[in-house]
Scaffold this motif. Structure first.
Motif, PDB file in Angstrom:
ATOM      1  N   ILE A   1      85.621  68.758  37.365  1.00 44.97           N
ATOM      2  CA  ILE A   1      85.368  68.426  35.958  1.00 44.97           C
ATOM      3  C   ILE A   1      84.157  69.224  35.484  1.00 44.97           C
ATOM      4  O   ILE A   1      83.074  69.109  36.045  1.00 44.97           O
ATOM      5  CB  ILE A   1      85.141  66.921  35.783  1.00 44.97           C
ATOM      6  N   ARG A   2      84.342  70.037  34.438  1.00 47.96           N
ATOM      7  CA  ARG A   2      83.254  70.866  33.908  1.00 47.96           C
ATOM      8  C   ARG A   2      82.738  70.372  32.564  1.00 47.96           C
ATOM      9  O   ARG A   2      81.665  70.765  32.128  1.00 47.96           O
ATOM     10  CB  ARG A   2      83.690  72.324  33.800  1.00 47.96           C
ATOM     11  N   GLU A   3      83.523  69.516  31.898  1.00 46.76           N
ATOM     12  CA  GLU A   3      83.107  69.015  30.591  1.00 46.76           C
ATOM     13  C   GLU A   3      83.652  67.603  30.397  1.00 46.76           C
ATOM     14  O   GLU A   3      84.820  67.344  30.679  1.00 46.76           O
ATOM     15  CB  GLU A   3      83.659  69.928  29.497  1.00 46.76           C
ATOM     16  N   ILE A   4      82.771  66.708  29.932  1.00 43.87           N
ATOM     17  CA  ILE A   4      83.164  65.326  29.631  1.00 43.87           C
ATOM     18  C   ILE A   4      82.688  65.014  28.219  1.00 43.87           C
ATOM     19  O   ILE A   4      81.500  65.174  27.909  1.00 43.87           O
ATOM     20  CB  ILE A   4      82.516  64.318  30.602  1.00 43.87           C
ATOM     21  N   THR A   5      83.607  64.570  27.385  1.00 36.22           N
ATOM     22  CA  THR A   5      83.257  64.076  26.059  1.00 36.22           C
ATOM     23  C   THR A   5      83.720  62.628  26.004  1.00 36.22           C
ATOM     24  O   THR A   5      84.882  62.335  26.310  1.00 36.22           O
ATOM     25  CB  THR A   5      83.932  64.902  24.944  1.00 36.22           C
ATOM     26  N   LEU A   6      82.802  61.728  25.637  1.00 40.89           N
ATOM     27  CA  LEU A   6      83.074  60.299  25.652  1.00 40.89           C
ATOM     28  C   LEU A   6      83.223  59.749  24.236  1.00 40.89           C
ATOM     29  O   LEU A   6      82.504  60.168  23.327  1.00 40.89           O
ATOM     30  CB  LEU A   6      81.935  59.562  26.363  1.00 40.89           C
ATOM     31  N   PHE A   7      84.129  58.787  24.084  1.00 41.70           N
ATOM     32  CA  PHE A   7      84.349  58.096  22.819  1.00 41.70           C
ATOM     33  C   PHE A   7      84.455  56.613  23.145  1.00 41.70           C
ATOM     34  O   PHE A   7      85.235  56.244  24.027  1.00 41.70           O
ATOM     35  CB  PHE A   7      85.661  58.547  22.160  1.00 41.70           C
ATOM     36  N   GLY A   8      83.699  55.754  22.448  1.00 42.77           N
ATOM     37  CA  GLY A   8      83.724  54.329  22.770  1.00 42.77           C
ATOM     38  C   GLY A   8      83.931  53.445  21.564  1.00 42.77           C
ATOM     39  O   GLY A   8      83.688  53.851  20.428  1.00 42.77           O
ATOM     40  N   ARG A   9      84.352  52.232  21.825  1.00 38.95           N
ATOM     41  CA  ARG A   9      84.538  51.215  20.816  1.00 38.95           C
ATOM     42  C   ARG A   9      84.494  49.849  21.481  1.00 38.95           C
ATOM     43  O   ARG A   9      84.683  49.788  22.686  1.00 38.95           O
ATOM     44  CB  ARG A   9      85.845  51.438  20.059  1.00 38.95           C
ATOM     45  N   PRO A  10      84.318  48.771  20.797  1.00 37.45           N
ATOM     46  CA  PRO A  10      83.903  48.617  19.416  1.00 37.45           C
ATOM     47  C   PRO A  10      82.394  48.783  19.266  1.00 37.45           C
ATOM     48  O   PRO A  10      81.665  48.863  20.256  1.00 37.45           O
ATOM     49  CB  PRO A  10      84.343  47.197  19.066  1.00 37.45           C
ATOM     50  N   MET A  11      81.958  48.801  18.032  1.00 41.45           N
ATOM     51  CA  MET A  11      80.543  49.061  17.736  1.00 41.45           C
ATOM     52  C   MET A  11      79.585  48.093  18.446  1.00 41.45           C
ATOM     53  O   MET A  11      78.570  48.541  18.980  1.00 41.45           O
ATOM     54  CB  MET A  11      80.310  49.035  16.223  1.00 41.45           C
ATOM     55  N   PRO A  12      79.849  46.774  18.499  1.00 44.74           N
ATOM     56  CA  PRO A  12      78.907  45.909  19.220  1.00 44.74           C
ATOM     57  C   PRO A  12      78.750  46.293  20.692  1.00 44.74           C
ATOM     58  O   PRO A  12      77.661  46.184  21.252  1.00 44.74           O
ATOM     59  CB  PRO A  12      79.504  44.504  19.065  1.00 44.74           C
TER      60      PRO A  12
END
Length: 172
Positions: free
Chosen positions: A106-117
């Protein structure tokens, strides 16, 4: 000399297993030496290199508990994984965009999360934990103090204000 690099499928399987066990060392073993991680919380935070990722992952596995991957898709050198977990008492879901190098690390990790709390709970936990691991206790206290009000406001809004905006049943 034969190539002993793992396949993409092997790397992804090892990455998932390391995440579900909360094993930072096993996760780091899946990474390219020139790994780059982009934070879901701020554009001001980017980690580069496996040494920086080791501390980050150890801190993240302290903050994010009960990781269970439920979705995986991808081919070639690009994969997306999604898991459910919890941050404190907050349910949390994260999507990870992973790009692999020519040796299937793995050379690149982009993270996306939810929910805001859950994201603000993560911010109040992960940042201070990472600062403590770096021996920066004063910064850890400052981060906790500066992020706690944001988390409190977001949690209050999510529980008390946002439900008021849901459409009500149409009365005839």
């Amino acid at each position: 000399m034969p190539d002993t690099s793992p396949s993409a499928a092997t790397t992804i399987a090892r990455w998932r297993a390391a995440g579900e066990r909360g094993d930072a060392d096993a996760a780091v073993a899946c990474l390219s030496p020139d790994i780059v991680l982009s934070s879901p919380l701020t554009g001001q935070f980017r980690l580069e290199g496996s040494d920086q990722l080791r501390d980050f992952l150890a801190s993240a596995f302290t903050a994010v508990e009960d990781i269970h991957f439920h979705t995986e898709t991808g081919q070639g050198d690009t994969y997306a994984l999604v898991y459910r977990a919890r941050v404190g008492t907050q349910p949390f879901e994260e999507a990870q965009l992973l790009r692999l190098d020519d040796k299937a690390h793995i050379r690149e990790i982009t993270l996306f999360g939810r929910p805001m709390p859950a994201l603000t709970a993560l911010m109040t936990t992960l940042g201070p934990e990472l600062a403590r691991r770096q021996g920066r206790r004063g910064l850890a206290a400052l981060m906790r103090a500066s992020t706690a009000p944001v988390h409190a406001m977001v949690t209050f809004g999510d529980r008390r204000v946002v439900p008021l905006t849901r459409p009500s049943a149409i009365r005839t």
